[in-house]
Design an enzyme around this catalytic site. Structure first.
Site, mmCIF file in Angstrom:
data_model
loop_
_atom_site.group_PDB
_atom_site.id
_atom_site.type_symbol
_atom_site.label_atom_id
_atom_site.label_comp_id
_atom_site.label_asym_id
_atom_site.label_seq_id
_atom_site.Cartn_x
_atom_site.Cartn_y
_atom_site.Cartn_z
ATOM 1 N N GLU A 82 0.827 -1.222 0.000
ATOM 2 C CA GLU A 82 0.000 0.000 0.000
ATOM 3 C C GLU A 82 0.858 1.267 0.000
ATOM 4 O OE1 GLU A 82 -3.250 -0.168 2.818
ATOM 5 O OE2 GLU A 82 -3.355 2.008 2.943
ATOM 6 N N LYS A 266 -7.067 -0.980 11.807
ATOM 7 C CA LYS A 266 -6.472 -1.415 10.535
ATOM 8 C C LYS A 266 -5.301 -0.503 10.185
ATOM 9 C CE LYS A 266 -6.059 -1.870 5.848
ATOM 10 N NZ LYS A 266 -5.325 -1.026 4.915
ATOM 11 N N ASP A 282 4.606 -14.431 11.810
ATOM 12 C CA ASP A 282 3.262 -14.881 11.448
ATOM 13 C C ASP A 282 2.276 -13.731 11.659
ATOM 14 O OD1 ASP A 282 0.739 -16.000 11.360
ATOM 15 O OD2 ASP A 282 1.257 -17.757 12.565
ATOM 16 N N HIS A 380 -2.200 10.091 -0.882
ATOM 17 C CA HIS A 380 -2.153 8.935 -1.773
ATOM 18 C C HIS A 380 -1.907 9.352 -3.211
ATOM 19 C CE1 HIS A 380 -3.216 5.381 0.519
ATOM 20 N NE2 HIS A 380 -4.117 6.065 1.180
HETATM 21 C C1 MEV Z 1 -5.973 2.744 5.188
HETATM 22 O O1 MEV Z 1 -5.179 1.643 4.823
HETATM 23 C C2 MEV Z 1 -5.916 2.980 6.680
HETATM 24 C C3 MEV Z 1 -6.845 4.078 7.206
HETATM 25 O O2 MEV Z 1 -8.180 3.785 6.800
HETATM 26 C C4 MEV Z 1 -6.731 4.060 8.714
HETATM 27 C C5 MEV Z 1 -7.727 4.965 9.422
HETATM 28 O O3 MEV Z 1 -8.803 5.243 8.870
HETATM 29 O O4 MEV Z 1 -7.409 5.354 10.566
HETATM 30 C C6 MEV Z 1 -6.495 5.402 6.626
#
Ligand code: MEV
Length: 427
Positions: A82, A266, A282, A380
């Site tokens: 990413e 995430k 892992d 991005h």
């Molecule tokens: C994207 O890979 C991760 C985000 O969605 C994390 C977040 O929203 O805090 C940008």
């Protein structure tokens, strides 16, 4: 002494970057040679690692810069597909440096092995009998792995719970707490559980059904905090106070709402997994542990916290299970994982865990800062624009030119890229 601040790193070629890294980490260029190999391993090694191997599957490997963890500069290997993750973590590490870097600790490397004991006549009686035999059970479990014992690991405790209501009626759950030192520990713990089972059966009169470690490794925790001086947070037209309060409000959302907490966590795992993968660990185990831990109160919530101190500076913390090893498994047999580990300079699994949670916290802040201000898309944009330029047929110098013009015109689309490319070629 490793130097993690390397200015202009992104402007170098890949070969130059590796040379610079070796220099900055006081390593021989040969130590990083595995990074030249496509994917870090040969098909022959892959064939020894899994069944039915047909090749290898590579990910980009980047390096997180500017990290200081417990007063030591650290170069962080990150395997991830990413865009923006490596840059985001590196930038936040730079801000955190201004507040003394990341302060991290770990508990002892205690893993939990679970044994499910079924077909027991009296659960309460069997539970107490197991406690009566605890010392001999621990002594037995302790003798199973002499190598681990030599390095100071081994069985530490035994706990027994009763599960009353289940589709199969009541049963016992025995937890064997095992210090696995620098190993991830799955093999040691699973072996210990399997070997202990007959003794547990003879004590309880029941049948030991499952014998497997728990990925909710809540005895093997890594914790980290950082302080960002509020003035460091200012950028563009945003004041430091605005960015700080924006990050805290974003955290409040994740703390209160599981839908947001999943995405927030995430973002943390973007940083965590990248290092876990690069060091051959892992990552499914780490993911499972992280999310189970996030739900430990019964409600899924944020793994990190963001608040202010009395001087108005931003304070971030992260606490999560971190079952990573530096010996055995893929870490041992994957040449690029070995090189990555060397690059980190981590001498124990605990030190590696401390680096990983620092990257998780940095990555979380990068996402919250962007979300709380200009939004996530702008960051991005430039890498995405390059990918679109390539898809439109640009190569060499043209990639950067087409991408830069699309970003300047705030339209990153394949038709736009084709139009710009055509115009540039006509010049
Ligand atoms: C994207 O890979 C991760 C985000 O969605 C994390 C977040 O929203 O805090 C940008």
């Amino acid at each position: 002494m490793t130097q993690s601040r390397i200015s202009g790193f992104y402007k170098l070629t890949l070969d130059e970057r590796r040379a610079k890294l070796a220099d900055s980490a006081s390593l021989a260029l040969d130590d990083l040679a595995a990074f030249n190999l496509n994917g870090g391993i040969t098909p022959e090694s892959a064939d020894h690692m899994i069944e039915n191997a047909i090749g290898t599957f590579a990910l980009p490997l980047g390096v997180g810069l500017n990290f200081m963890v417990n007063g030591r500069d650290v170069l962080v290997p990150m395997a991830i597909e990413e865009p923006s993750v490596v840059a985001g973590a590196s930038f936040m590490a730079k801000l955190a440096r201004a507040g003394g870097g990341f302060m991290a600790t770990t508990t002892d490397p205690l893993m939990i092995g679970q044994m499910q004991v079924i077909h027991i006549a009296n659960l309460e009686e069997a539970r107490l009998k197991l406690y009566e035999h605890k010392a001999e059970l621990l002594a037995e479990a302790d003798s199973i792995d002499p190598v681990l014992k030599k390095f100071g690991g081994g069985a530490r405790d035994l706990e027994v719970r009763i599960i009353e209501d289940s589709p199969i009626g009541g049963f016992l759950v025995v937890h064997l707490i095992y210090d696995v030192r620098d190993a991830m520990g799955a093999n040691a713990v699973n072996t210990a559980c399997e070997k202990l089972a007959p003794h547990i059966e003879s004590i309880t009169g029941g049948h030991v059904h499952l014998r497997i470690l728990s990925n909710l490794a809540d005895r093997r925790i890594a914790r980290v905090r950082c302080m960002i001086p509020v003035k460091e947070l200012a950028f563009d037209t945003y004041t430091g106070e605005e960015v700080r309060d924006g990050i805290i409000a974003a955290y409040a959302f994740a703390a209160a709402d599981p839908y947001r907490a999943a995405t927030h966590n995430k973002g943390i795992m973007n940083g965590v997994d990248a290092v876990v993968i690069a060091t051959g660990n892992d990552w499914r185990a780490i993911e499972a542990g992280a999310h189970a831990y996030a739900a430990r109160s019964g409600k899924y919530t944020s793994l990190s916290t963001w608040n202010r101190d009395k001087e108005g500076n931003l304070i971030g913390t992260l606490e999560m299970p971190m079952a990573v090893g530096i010996i055995g498994g893929a870490t041992k047999v994957h040449p690029a994982a070995q090189a990555a580990l060397k690059l980190t300079g981590a001498k124990t699994a605990g030190e590696l865990a401390e680096i990983i949670v620092s990257v998780g916290l940095a990555q979380n802040m990068a996402a919250l800062r962007a979300l709380a201000t200009e939004g996530i898309q702008r960051g991005h944009m430039s890498l995405h624009a390059r990918q679109v330029a390539v898809a439109a047929g640009a190569s060499g110098d043209m990639i950067e030119k087409v991408a830069a013009q699309m970003v300047a015109e705030k339209t990153v689309r394949i038709d736009k890229a084709e139009e710009i490319l055509k115009a540039l070629k006509a010049q």
